[in-house]
Design an enzyme around this catalytic site. Structure first.
Site, PDB file in Angstrom:
ATOM      1  N   GLU A  22     -29.455  -9.125  58.466  1.00  0.00           N
ATOM      2  CA  GLU A  22     -29.547  -8.144  57.387  1.00  0.00           C
ATOM      3  C   GLU A  22     -29.537  -6.708  57.914  1.00  0.00           C
ATOM      4  O   GLU A  22     -29.123  -5.795  57.207  1.00  0.00           O
ATOM      5  CB  GLU A  22     -30.824  -8.358  56.577  1.00  0.00           C
ATOM      6  CG  GLU A  22     -30.809  -9.607  55.726  1.00  0.00           C
ATOM      7  CD  GLU A  22     -32.065  -9.735  54.901  1.00  0.00           C
ATOM      8  OE1 GLU A  22     -31.955  -9.692  53.662  1.00  0.00           O
ATOM      9  OE2 GLU A  22     -33.163  -9.874  55.485  1.00  0.00           O
ATOM     10  N   TYR A  54     -31.460  14.056  35.528  1.00  0.00           N
ATOM     11  CA  TYR A  54     -31.299  12.637  35.855  1.00  0.00           C
ATOM     12  C   TYR A  54     -30.494  12.437  37.128  1.00  0.00           C
ATOM     13  O   TYR A  54     -30.786  11.531  37.922  1.00  0.00           O
ATOM     14  CB  TYR A  54     -30.627  11.880  34.714  1.00  0.00           C
ATOM     15  CG  TYR A  54     -31.163  12.174  33.336  1.00  0.00           C
ATOM     16  CD1 TYR A  54     -32.502  12.492  33.115  1.00  0.00           C
ATOM     17  CD2 TYR A  54     -30.330  12.143  32.234  1.00  0.00           C
ATOM     18  CE1 TYR A  54     -32.984  12.758  31.842  1.00  0.00           C
ATOM     19  CE2 TYR A  54     -30.806  12.401  30.952  1.00  0.00           C
ATOM     20  CZ  TYR A  54     -32.139  12.714  30.774  1.00  0.00           C
ATOM     21  OH  TYR A  54     -32.615  12.974  29.518  1.00  0.00           O
ATOM     22  N   GLU A  74     -40.551  -3.869  48.529  1.00  0.00           N
ATOM     23  CA  GLU A  74     -41.822  -3.254  48.155  1.00  0.00           C
ATOM     24  C   GLU A  74     -41.929  -1.849  48.760  1.00  0.00           C
ATOM     25  O   GLU A  74     -42.366  -0.903  48.102  1.00  0.00           O
ATOM     26  CB  GLU A  74     -43.000  -4.117  48.634  1.00  0.00           C
ATOM     27  CG  GLU A  74     -43.129  -5.442  47.927  1.00  0.00           C
ATOM     28  CD  GLU A  74     -42.299  -6.579  48.540  1.00  0.00           C
ATOM     29  OE1 GLU A  74     -42.556  -7.741  48.176  1.00  0.00           O
ATOM     30  OE2 GLU A  74     -41.385  -6.320  49.357  1.00  0.00           O
ATOM     31  N   LYS A 100     -32.980  -7.199  44.385  1.00  0.00           N
ATOM     32  CA  LYS A 100     -32.022  -7.486  45.453  1.00  0.00           C
ATOM     33  C   LYS A 100     -31.167  -8.644  44.938  1.00  0.00           C
ATOM     34  O   LYS A 100     -31.602  -9.792  44.927  1.00  0.00           O
ATOM     35  CB  LYS A 100     -32.783  -7.854  46.729  1.00  0.00           C
ATOM     36  CG  LYS A 100     -31.954  -7.857  47.977  1.00  0.00           C
ATOM     37  CD  LYS A 100     -32.875  -8.046  49.190  1.00  0.00           C
ATOM     38  CE  LYS A 100     -32.115  -8.102  50.473  1.00  0.00           C
ATOM     39  NZ  LYS A 100     -32.985  -8.327  51.621  1.00  0.00           N
TER      40      LYS A 100
END
Length: 126
Positions: A22, A54, A74, A100
């Site tokens: 990853e 935004y 997290e 994810k």
């Protein structure tokens, strides 16, 4: 006061994950933000200066995740919360969902949701 800005499905391509493979690729994260802020002035004035931009929110959220290359979603959520509270003093509370997608074959996505008030993350540095 329950005014809020909603940003749904903000896609951030970044290095994310704990495993060696990853750390070698970029993967998408999908962010949903609910930003609690008083919108009464902007509602009355119709002026961009009286609300949060935004595009700036999205750019900052993306930038901090891309730069950090976190292992955990997290942590990705936490650093976005910190950055938004630091950059935009009008924000009272944020609820963030980070997903994810396609990481677990049998699930459309995995994700987490955090909700924090300004005072939780900003006791001494916002």
């Amino acid at each position: 006061m329950q005014d809020c800005i909603l940003i749904e499905g903000l896609k951030v391509e970044t290095v994310i994950g704990c495993f060696d493979w990853e750390r070698q690729i970029r993967q998408p994260l999908l962010l949903d933000l609910i930003i609690f802020v008083d919108l009464s002035k902007a509602a009355a004035s119709d002026a961009l200066a009286d609300t949060l931009n935004y595009a700036e929110i999205c750019a900052l959220a993306s930038q901090v995740i891309i730069q950090a290359q976190p292992e955990l979603i997290e942590h990705a959520a936490h650093i976005v919360l910190q950055a938004l509270f630091q950059q935009f003093s009008a924000i009272e509370k944020i609820r963030i969902t980070v997903r994810k997608p396609a990481i677990i074959p049998a699930a459309q996505s995995v994700g987490i949701q955090l909700e924090r008030h300004r005072d939780y993350l900003c006791d001494s540095h916002c």
